[in-house]
Design a protein around this motif. Structure first.
Motif, mmCIF file in Angstrom:
data_model
loop_
_atom_site.group_PDB
_atom_site.id
_atom_site.type_symbol
_atom_site.label_atom_id
_atom_site.label_comp_id
_atom_site.label_asym_id
_atom_site.label_seq_id
_atom_site.Cartn_x
_atom_site.Cartn_y
_atom_site.Cartn_z
ATOM 1 N N HIS A 1 -77.205 11.220 46.335
ATOM 2 C CA HIS A 1 -76.334 10.418 46.203
ATOM 3 C C HIS A 1 -74.889 11.346 46.125
ATOM 4 O O HIS A 1 -74.966 12.395 45.284
ATOM 5 C CB HIS A 1 -76.139 9.429 44.863
ATOM 6 C CG HIS A 1 -77.161 8.622 44.692
ATOM 7 N ND1 HIS A 1 -78.227 8.455 43.738
ATOM 8 C CD2 HIS A 1 -77.717 7.723 45.587
ATOM 9 C CE1 HIS A 1 -79.005 7.309 43.975
ATOM 10 N NE2 HIS A 1 -78.792 7.079 45.059
ATOM 11 N N ALA A 2 -74.012 10.909 47.134
ATOM 12 C CA ALA A 2 -72.732 12.055 47.210
ATOM 13 C C ALA A 2 -72.095 12.357 46.303
ATOM 14 O O ALA A 2 -71.734 13.587 46.098
ATOM 15 C CB ALA A 2 -72.015 11.442 48.556
ATOM 16 N N ARG A 3 -72.107 11.432 45.217
ATOM 17 C CA ARG A 3 -71.068 11.757 44.180
ATOM 18 C C ARG A 3 -71.802 12.444 42.973
ATOM 19 O O ARG A 3 -71.156 12.830 41.565
ATOM 20 C CB ARG A 3 -70.506 10.268 43.475
ATOM 21 C CG ARG A 3 -71.571 9.539 42.992
ATOM 22 C CD ARG A 3 -70.851 8.366 42.444
ATOM 23 N NE ARG A 3 -71.897 7.379 42.028
ATOM 24 C CZ ARG A 3 -71.771 6.036 41.968
ATOM 25 N NH1 ARG A 3 -70.769 5.589 42.503
ATOM 26 N NH2 ARG A 3 -72.738 5.342 41.439
ATOM 27 N N GLU A 4 -73.276 12.808 43.108
ATOM 28 C CA GLU A 4 -74.034 13.386 42.042
ATOM 29 C C GLU A 4 -74.004 14.859 42.442
ATOM 30 O O GLU A 4 -74.999 15.503 42.540
ATOM 31 C CB GLU A 4 -75.313 12.932 41.861
ATOM 32 C CG GLU A 4 -75.079 11.450 41.500
ATOM 33 C CD GLU A 4 -76.596 10.467 41.613
ATOM 34 O OE1 GLU A 4 -77.636 11.004 41.755
ATOM 35 O OE2 GLU A 4 -76.461 9.322 40.964
ATOM 36 N N TRP A 5 -72.765 15.513 42.147
ATOM 37 C CA TRP A 5 -72.698 17.026 42.544
ATOM 38 C C TRP A 5 -73.497 18.039 41.982
ATOM 39 O O TRP A 5 -74.018 18.970 42.385
ATOM 40 C CB TRP A 5 -71.099 17.323 42.338
ATOM 41 C CG TRP A 5 -69.934 16.554 43.152
ATOM 42 C CD1 TRP A 5 -70.242 15.760 44.284
ATOM 43 C CD2 TRP A 5 -68.736 16.592 43.144
ATOM 44 N NE1 TRP A 5 -69.150 15.100 44.701
ATOM 45 C CE2 TRP A 5 -68.119 15.749 43.747
ATOM 46 C CE3 TRP A 5 -67.972 16.942 42.046
ATOM 47 C CZ2 TRP A 5 -66.759 15.235 43.806
ATOM 48 C CZ3 TRP A 5 -66.497 16.874 41.964
ATOM 49 C CH2 TRP A 5 -65.911 16.084 43.056
ATOM 50 N N ARG B 1 -71.240 7.280 47.145
ATOM 51 C CA ARG B 1 -72.525 7.161 46.819
ATOM 52 C C ARG B 1 -73.185 7.700 47.877
ATOM 53 O O ARG B 1 -74.338 8.029 47.926
ATOM 54 C CB ARG B 1 -73.040 5.974 45.871
ATOM 55 C CG ARG B 1 -74.333 5.893 45.639
ATOM 56 C CD ARG B 1 -74.598 4.532 45.109
ATOM 57 N NE ARG B 1 -76.173 4.492 44.773
ATOM 58 C CZ ARG B 1 -76.911 4.715 43.750
ATOM 59 N NH1 ARG B 1 -76.491 5.148 42.735
ATOM 60 N NH2 ARG B 1 -78.118 4.248 43.853
ATOM 61 N N LYS B 2 -72.972 6.975 48.949
ATOM 62 C CA LYS B 2 -73.837 6.742 50.115
ATOM 63 C C LYS B 2 -73.693 8.069 51.342
ATOM 64 O O LYS B 2 -72.634 8.870 51.052
ATOM 65 C CB LYS B 2 -73.334 5.490 51.163
ATOM 66 C CG LYS B 2 -73.667 4.408 50.135
ATOM 67 C CD LYS B 2 -73.118 3.150 50.767
ATOM 68 C CE LYS B 2 -73.077 1.826 49.963
ATOM 69 N NZ LYS B 2 -72.685 0.670 50.617
ATOM 70 N N TYR C 1 -71.494 14.089 50.418
ATOM 71 C CA TYR C 1 -70.949 15.336 49.554
ATOM 72 C C TYR C 1 -69.400 15.666 50.013
ATOM 73 O O TYR C 1 -68.458 15.566 49.344
ATOM 74 C CB TYR C 1 -71.760 16.246 49.752
ATOM 75 C CG TYR C 1 -71.310 17.452 48.667
ATOM 76 C CD1 TYR C 1 -71.318 17.346 47.360
ATOM 77 C CD2 TYR C 1 -70.540 18.594 49.223
ATOM 78 C CE1 TYR C 1 -70.726 18.349 46.325
ATOM 79 C CE2 TYR C 1 -70.041 19.790 48.422
ATOM 80 C CZ TYR C 1 -70.402 19.635 47.041
ATOM 81 O OH TYR C 1 -69.766 20.610 46.301
ATOM 82 N N VAL C 2 -69.242 15.924 51.043
ATOM 83 C CA VAL C 2 -67.873 16.161 51.590
ATOM 84 C C VAL C 2 -66.969 15.143 51.647
ATOM 85 O O VAL C 2 -65.870 15.362 51.186
ATOM 86 C CB VAL C 2 -67.985 16.844 53.126
ATOM 87 C CG1 VAL C 2 -66.489 16.861 53.811
ATOM 88 C CG2 VAL C 2 -68.683 18.059 53.481
ATOM 89 N N TYR C 3 -67.512 13.914 51.914
ATOM 90 C CA TYR C 3 -66.461 12.697 51.711
ATOM 91 C C TYR C 3 -66.022 12.455 50.377
ATOM 92 O O TYR C 3 -64.821 12.079 50.054
ATOM 93 C CB TYR C 3 -67.447 11.687 52.143
ATOM 94 C CG TYR C 3 -66.509 10.280 52.544
ATOM 95 C CD1 TYR C 3 -65.955 9.778 53.437
ATOM 96 C CD2 TYR C 3 -66.608 9.082 51.595
ATOM 97 C CE1 TYR C 3 -65.120 8.779 53.910
ATOM 98 C CE2 TYR C 3 -66.020 7.974 51.763
ATOM 99 C CZ TYR C 3 -65.142 7.883 53.059
ATOM 100 O OH TYR C 3 -64.556 6.690 52.941
ATOM 101 N N THR C 4 -67.083 12.699 49.357
ATOM 102 C CA THR C 4 -66.628 12.691 47.929
ATOM 103 C C THR C 4 -65.667 13.624 47.578
ATOM 104 O O THR C 4 -64.737 13.410 46.766
ATOM 105 C CB THR C 4 -68.014 12.811 47.026
ATOM 106 O OG1 THR C 4 -68.270 13.864 47.076
ATOM 107 C CG2 THR C 4 -68.861 11.707 47.244
ATOM 108 N N ARG C 5 -65.766 14.990 48.133
ATOM 109 C CA ARG C 5 -64.668 15.800 47.774
ATOM 110 C C ARG C 5 -63.205 15.820 48.514
ATOM 111 O O ARG C 5 -62.242 16.085 48.050
ATOM 112 C CB ARG C 5 -65.226 17.309 48.260
ATOM 113 C CG ARG C 5 -66.663 17.574 47.798
ATOM 114 C CD ARG C 5 -66.700 17.912 46.538
ATOM 115 N NE ARG C 5 -66.066 19.109 45.964
ATOM 116 C CZ ARG C 5 -66.348 19.792 44.776
ATOM 117 N NH1 ARG C 5 -67.094 19.313 44.026
ATOM 118 N NH2 ARG C 5 -65.920 20.853 44.690
#
Length: 135
Positions: free
Chosen positions: A56-60, A109-110, A98-102
């Motif tokens: 999940h992208a936001r779970e850094w 999340r996706k 991950y990059v999208y959340t940053r």
């Protein structure tokens, strides 16, 4: 990725960094293959365990959890585990998300799958596994 390479450099006989493919946006997906004899033919025949992070992208934090678990295994915190099996550690299986959340949306999340219009719609990656073992 730099932490993965540092772990491998500190444990050259027990860690191999492997590029297992690339994301849809061309980012490498790297894994650390851990075993007491990682470069031997015998290691390839051991049972394997896969540990993933950042599905999940936001779970850094999961990137760090997987890397830290790798360091603990290598330090002997799971006595015998690396003797009996090969452990594949993938700290970030969703590098695009991950990059999208940053850069765009910290709550995303996706992954960053796009629709026909080029808009990011994403797929929730942990919903894409079969409900029964494949083997």
């Amino acid at each position: 990725y730099s932490r993965m390479y540092s772990i491998a450099a500190a444990n050259p006989d027990r860690v191999d960094v492997v590029n297992i493919g690339q994301s849809t946006e061309g980012r490498p997906i790297l894994a650390m293959r851990l075993s007491n004899d990682v470069h031997s033919e015998e290691s390839k025949n051991k049972p394997r365990v896969i540990v993933t992070g950042n599905i999940h992208a936001r779970e850094w934090i999961t990137n760090d959890v997987v890397a830290t678990a790798s360091e603990k295994l290598l330090a002997g915190d799971a006595e015998g585990a690396l003797e009996d099996m090969e452990i594949w550690m993938l700290p970030n299986v969703n590098p695009d998300g991950y990059v999208y959340t940053r850069e765009v949306d910290p709550l995303w999340r996706k992954n960053t799958m796009r629709n026909d219009q080029g808009e990011v719609t994403g797929v929730d990656l942990n919903r894409q596994f079969p409900h029964f073992p494949m083997c």
